[in-house]
Design a protein around this motif. Structure first.
Motif, PDB file in Angstrom:
ATOM      1  N   GLN A  61     -39.086  42.146  23.884  1.00 55.01           N
ATOM      2  CA  GLN A  61     -37.826  42.887  23.864  1.00 55.01           C
ATOM      3  C   GLN A  61     -37.882  44.006  22.826  1.00 55.01           C
ATOM      4  O   GLN A  61     -37.408  45.120  23.074  1.00 55.01           O
ATOM      5  CB  GLN A  61     -36.651  41.940  23.575  1.00 55.01           C
ATOM      6  CG  GLN A  61     -36.336  40.979  24.696  1.00 55.01           C
ATOM      7  CD  GLN A  61     -35.892  41.677  25.958  1.00 55.01           C
ATOM      8  OE1 GLN A  61     -35.243  42.709  25.920  1.00 55.01           O
ATOM      9  NE2 GLN A  61     -36.262  41.115  27.094  1.00 55.01           N
ATOM     10  N   ILE A  64     -40.096  46.754  24.213  1.00 59.25           N
ATOM     11  CA  ILE A  64     -39.386  47.479  25.280  1.00 59.25           C
ATOM     12  C   ILE A  64     -38.382  48.449  24.667  1.00 59.25           C
ATOM     13  O   ILE A  64     -38.275  49.608  25.090  1.00 59.25           O
ATOM     14  CB  ILE A  64     -38.699  46.491  26.245  1.00 59.25           C
ATOM     15  CG1 ILE A  64     -39.753  45.766  27.080  1.00 59.25           C
ATOM     16  CG2 ILE A  64     -37.685  47.197  27.135  1.00 59.25           C
ATOM     17  CD1 ILE A  64     -39.209  44.592  27.877  1.00 59.25           C
ATOM     18  N   TYR A  65     -37.647  47.997  23.655  1.00 56.67           N
ATOM     19  CA  TYR A  65     -36.679  48.873  22.987  1.00 56.67           C
ATOM     20  C   TYR A  65     -37.397  50.075  22.373  1.00 56.67           C
ATOM     21  O   TYR A  65     -36.937  51.213  22.505  1.00 56.67           O
ATOM     22  CB  TYR A  65     -35.916  48.093  21.918  1.00 56.67           C
ATOM     23  CG  TYR A  65     -35.003  48.957  21.099  1.00 56.67           C
ATOM     24  CD1 TYR A  65     -33.778  49.384  21.604  1.00 56.67           C
ATOM     25  CD2 TYR A  65     -35.381  49.393  19.829  1.00 56.67           C
ATOM     26  CE1 TYR A  65     -32.941  50.196  20.866  1.00 56.67           C
ATOM     27  CE2 TYR A  65     -34.548  50.212  19.088  1.00 56.67           C
ATOM     28  CZ  TYR A  65     -33.335  50.602  19.606  1.00 56.67           C
ATOM     29  OH  TYR A  65     -32.530  51.426  18.866  1.00 56.67           O
ATOM     30  N   THR A  66     -38.536  49.831  21.721  1.00 51.18           N
ATOM     31  CA  THR A  66     -39.280  50.915  21.092  1.00 51.18           C
ATOM     32  C   THR A  66     -39.757  51.929  22.126  1.00 51.18           C
ATOM     33  O   THR A  66     -39.649  53.137  21.920  1.00 51.18           O
ATOM     34  CB  THR A  66     -40.490  50.348  20.311  1.00 51.18           C
ATOM     35  OG1 THR A  66     -40.004  49.409  19.350  1.00 51.18           O
ATOM     36  CG2 THR A  66     -41.268  51.426  19.619  1.00 51.18           C
ATOM     37  N   VAL A  67     -40.279  51.447  23.245  1.00 51.54           N
ATOM     38  CA  VAL A  67     -40.771  52.344  24.293  1.00 51.54           C
ATOM     39  C   VAL A  67     -39.617  53.149  24.889  1.00 51.54           C
ATOM     40  O   VAL A  67     -39.738  54.363  25.108  1.00 51.54           O
ATOM     41  CB  VAL A  67     -41.515  51.542  25.382  1.00 51.54           C
ATOM     42  CG1 VAL A  67     -41.771  52.388  26.609  1.00 51.54           C
ATOM     43  CG2 VAL A  67     -42.816  50.993  24.828  1.00 51.54           C
ATOM     44  N   GLU A  68     -38.492  52.499  25.140  1.00 57.61           N
ATOM     45  CA  GLU A  68     -37.340  53.215  25.693  1.00 57.61           C
ATOM     46  C   GLU A  68     -36.845  54.276  24.715  1.00 57.61           C
ATOM     47  O   GLU A  68     -36.488  55.389  25.114  1.00 57.61           O
ATOM     48  CB  GLU A  68     -36.221  52.235  26.035  1.00 57.61           C
ATOM     49  CG  GLU A  68     -36.508  51.397  27.262  1.00 57.61           C
ATOM     50  CD  GLU A  68     -35.445  50.346  27.529  1.00 57.61           C
ATOM     51  OE1 GLU A  68     -34.579  50.117  26.651  1.00 57.61           O
ATOM     52  OE2 GLU A  68     -35.487  49.753  28.628  1.00 57.61           O
ATOM     53  N   TYR A  69     -36.835  53.949  23.426  1.00 53.07           N
ATOM     54  CA  TYR A  69     -36.399  54.914  22.417  1.00 53.07           C
ATOM     55  C   TYR A  69     -37.363  56.099  22.366  1.00 53.07           C
ATOM     56  O   TYR A  69     -36.937  57.252  22.295  1.00 53.07           O
ATOM     57  CB  TYR A  69     -36.324  54.222  21.055  1.00 53.07           C
ATOM     58  CG  TYR A  69     -35.794  55.106  19.957  1.00 53.07           C
ATOM     59  CD1 TYR A  69     -34.443  55.412  19.880  1.00 53.07           C
ATOM     60  CD2 TYR A  69     -36.645  55.639  19.000  1.00 53.07           C
ATOM     61  CE1 TYR A  69     -33.954  56.222  18.880  1.00 53.07           C
ATOM     62  CE2 TYR A  69     -36.166  56.459  18.000  1.00 53.07           C
ATOM     63  CZ  TYR A  69     -34.823  56.741  17.936  1.00 53.07           C
ATOM     64  OH  TYR A  69     -34.347  57.553  16.939  1.00 53.07           O
ATOM     65  N   CYS A  71     -39.266  57.165  24.810  1.00 58.14           N
ATOM     66  CA  CYS A  71     -39.090  57.944  26.046  1.00 58.14           C
ATOM     67  C   CYS A  71     -37.875  58.866  25.949  1.00 58.14           C
ATOM     68  O   CYS A  71     -37.935  60.028  26.357  1.00 58.14           O
ATOM     69  CB  CYS A  71     -38.952  57.014  27.247  1.00 58.14           C
ATOM     70  SG  CYS A  71     -40.491  56.227  27.736  1.00 58.14           S
ATOM     71  N   SER A  72     -36.797  58.345  25.405  1.00 57.70           N
ATOM     72  CA  SER A  72     -35.600  59.192  25.276  1.00 57.70           C
ATOM     73  C   SER A  72     -35.846  60.325  24.285  1.00 57.70           C
ATOM     74  O   SER A  72     -35.366  61.445  24.481  1.00 57.70           O
ATOM     75  CB  SER A  72     -34.387  58.360  24.861  1.00 57.70           C
ATOM     76  OG  SER A  72     -34.535  57.896  23.535  1.00 57.70           O
ATOM     77  N   LYS A  75     -37.881  62.918  26.147  1.00 54.19           N
ATOM     78  CA  LYS A  75     -37.019  63.640  27.090  1.00 54.19           C
ATOM     79  C   LYS A  75     -36.136  64.646  26.369  1.00 54.19           C
ATOM     80  O   LYS A  75     -35.940  65.759  26.844  1.00 54.19           O
ATOM     81  CB  LYS A  75     -36.161  62.646  27.875  1.00 54.19           C
ATOM     82  CG  LYS A  75     -36.925  61.908  28.939  1.00 54.19           C
ATOM     83  CD  LYS A  75     -36.041  60.915  29.657  1.00 54.19           C
ATOM     84  CE  LYS A  75     -36.857  60.103  30.634  1.00 54.19           C
ATOM     85  NZ  LYS A  75     -36.073  59.053  31.296  1.00 54.19           N
TER      86      LYS A  75
END
Length: 129
Positions: A61, A64-69, A71-72, A75
């Motif tokens: 988890q 996943i949070y680190t990767v999503e952060y 990615c944002s 972007k």
């Protein structure tokens, strides 16, 4: 003789019936004992596996949070191209102004050096008074 044979057969049947009843009566107890034995042996290992899985889930988890952060963030950086182009233009303009100032300063310095040289030359040519 027939009566003895009959009694023997009845005794065998009743013995077999008694044995069957004994087995049937005790079989659930044996089965439950085996289940309890199995649970007692395997439960600590299962608990350890569960604990390990929970730890891995927490780590996953977090990843996943680190990767999503990340990615944002990427972007949002692609959306900031306009700002980077503006900064680039301002930097080019600043470099141009600096170059102008350096060339202007260089001319002034050359002029000042020429005046000093001329004054030194005049004093040297005039000789001692």
């Amino acid at each position: 003789m027939e009566e003895q044979e009959m009694q023997l057969k009845v005794k065998r049947v009743t013995d077999k019936f008694t044995e069957s009843m004994y087995v049937l009566a005790n079989e659930p107890s044996v089965a439950l004992y085996r289940l309890q034995e199995h649970v007692r042996r395997s439960l600590p290992e299962l608990v350890q596996h569960k604990t390990d899985m929970q730890g891995w889930e927490e780590q996953s988890q977090g990843a996943i949070y680190t990767v999503e952060y990340a990615c944002s963030a990427v972007k949002s950086m692609t959306n900031s191209t306009l700002y980077f182009k503006s900064i680039e233009g301002l930097l080019r303009e600043t470099i141009g102004i600096k170059d102008q100032m350096n060339s202007s300063h260089g001319r002034r310095k050359r002029t000042a050096d020429a005046i000093v040289q001329r004054d030194l030359g005049d004093r040297h040519n005039a000789g001692p008074s």
